[in-house]
Design an enzyme around this catalytic site. Sequence first.
Site, PDB file in Angstrom:
ATOM      1  CG  HIS A   1      -1.966   1.066   1.166  1.00 57.21           C
ATOM      2  ND1 HIS A   1      -1.683   2.377   1.491  1.00 57.21           N
ATOM      3  CD2 HIS A   1      -3.252   1.034   0.754  1.00 57.21           C
ATOM      4  CE1 HIS A   1      -2.779   3.096   1.291  1.00 57.21           C
ATOM      5  NE2 HIS A   1      -3.743   2.312   0.854  1.00 57.21           N
TER       6      HIS A   1
ATOM      7  CD  GLU B   1      -5.403   1.606  -3.027  1.00 55.03           C
ATOM      8  OE1 GLU B   1      -6.588   1.639  -2.712  1.00 55.03           O
ATOM      9  OE2 GLU B   1      -4.476   1.725  -2.214  1.00 55.03           O
TER      10      GLU B   1
HETATM   11  P1  PGA Z   1      -9.377   6.160   0.147  1.00 56.23           P
HETATM   12  O1  PGA Z   1      -8.213   5.100   0.416  1.00 56.23           O
HETATM   13  O2  PGA Z   1     -10.590   5.376  -0.302  1.00 56.23           O
HETATM   14  O3  PGA Z   1      -9.587   6.839   1.476  1.00 56.23           O
HETATM   15  O4  PGA Z   1      -8.893   7.078  -0.912  1.00 56.23           O
HETATM   16  C1  PGA Z   1      -8.010   4.033  -0.436  1.00 56.23           C
HETATM   17  C2  PGA Z   1      -6.803   3.260   0.036  1.00 56.23           C
HETATM   18  O5  PGA Z   1      -5.850   3.899   0.499  1.00 56.23           O
HETATM   19  O6  PGA Z   1      -6.761   2.020  -0.028  1.00 56.23           O
END
Ligand code: PGA
Length: 246
Positions: free
Chosen positions: A90, A159
């Site tokens: 992440h 992401e």
């Molecule tokens: P968010 O986070 O939905 O708050 O943007 C997503 C993540 O970091 O997995």
Amino acid sequence: MKKRLVIANWKMYIHSPDAAKKFISLLKRKSAGLSGVEAWVAPPFTLLPVLKGVKLGGQTLSSYADGAHTGEISAAMLKAAGATFVIVGHSERRTLGDTNEDVHAQLAAAAGAGVVPVLCVGETARSADGAHFSLLEEQLASALRGAQSLAAKLIVAYEPVWAIGKSAEDAMQPGEVEETVIFIRKTLANILGRKEALRVPILYGGSVEPQNAATLITDGGVDGFLVGHASADLEQFVEILKSCRK
Ligand code: PGA
């Protein structure tokens, strides 16, 4: 029918065992009739042993199996605490120092222990010359190096770092998500082989909210979502699940 998958990344949003247990029991009740979509939850480590009734995962893990590593949690420890999956790489962990090399080792440790890795990749910024595509390619290639055998269980979460933790208006547009998902799948095909690459679920994460979930799922070419802040709000999370019904 392949179900869509929505993973709640609770980060440090939900703290207490009581609040977490209540959340899960209400979630089960409110999502009971939804077809074609499955919800998994990645709570903080401390809540893993107290929750049941939903697939649970860790938010990160150690690449070590045991030994003198203060504060670390291994894949086997996660499994013993009830986790069946783990988020790996992440961006918030990468910011704290996890390198591509660490991510590779963590992914191998998870898969080796039979814990499904959810590999996160994403660029910090988009550039006109397409440099972000090379970065994604590098993240995928280095994480999956020599790990072709992991393909059977792998999940990838795209992401874009610049879209995390904001609101639906700042999230990526479905067309851009779709283009990037195609690129990721092509890259996976080069690394894992075409057949395996087609099997890997690709999720999108970064400011998924009830307002944008429906268009992202229909036009973004993704198999589901990794949801941060909106996953800690029961009503919002259930709305997102509803958008993913089939
Ligand atoms: P968010 O986070 O939905 O708050 O943007 C997503 C993540 O970091 O997995």
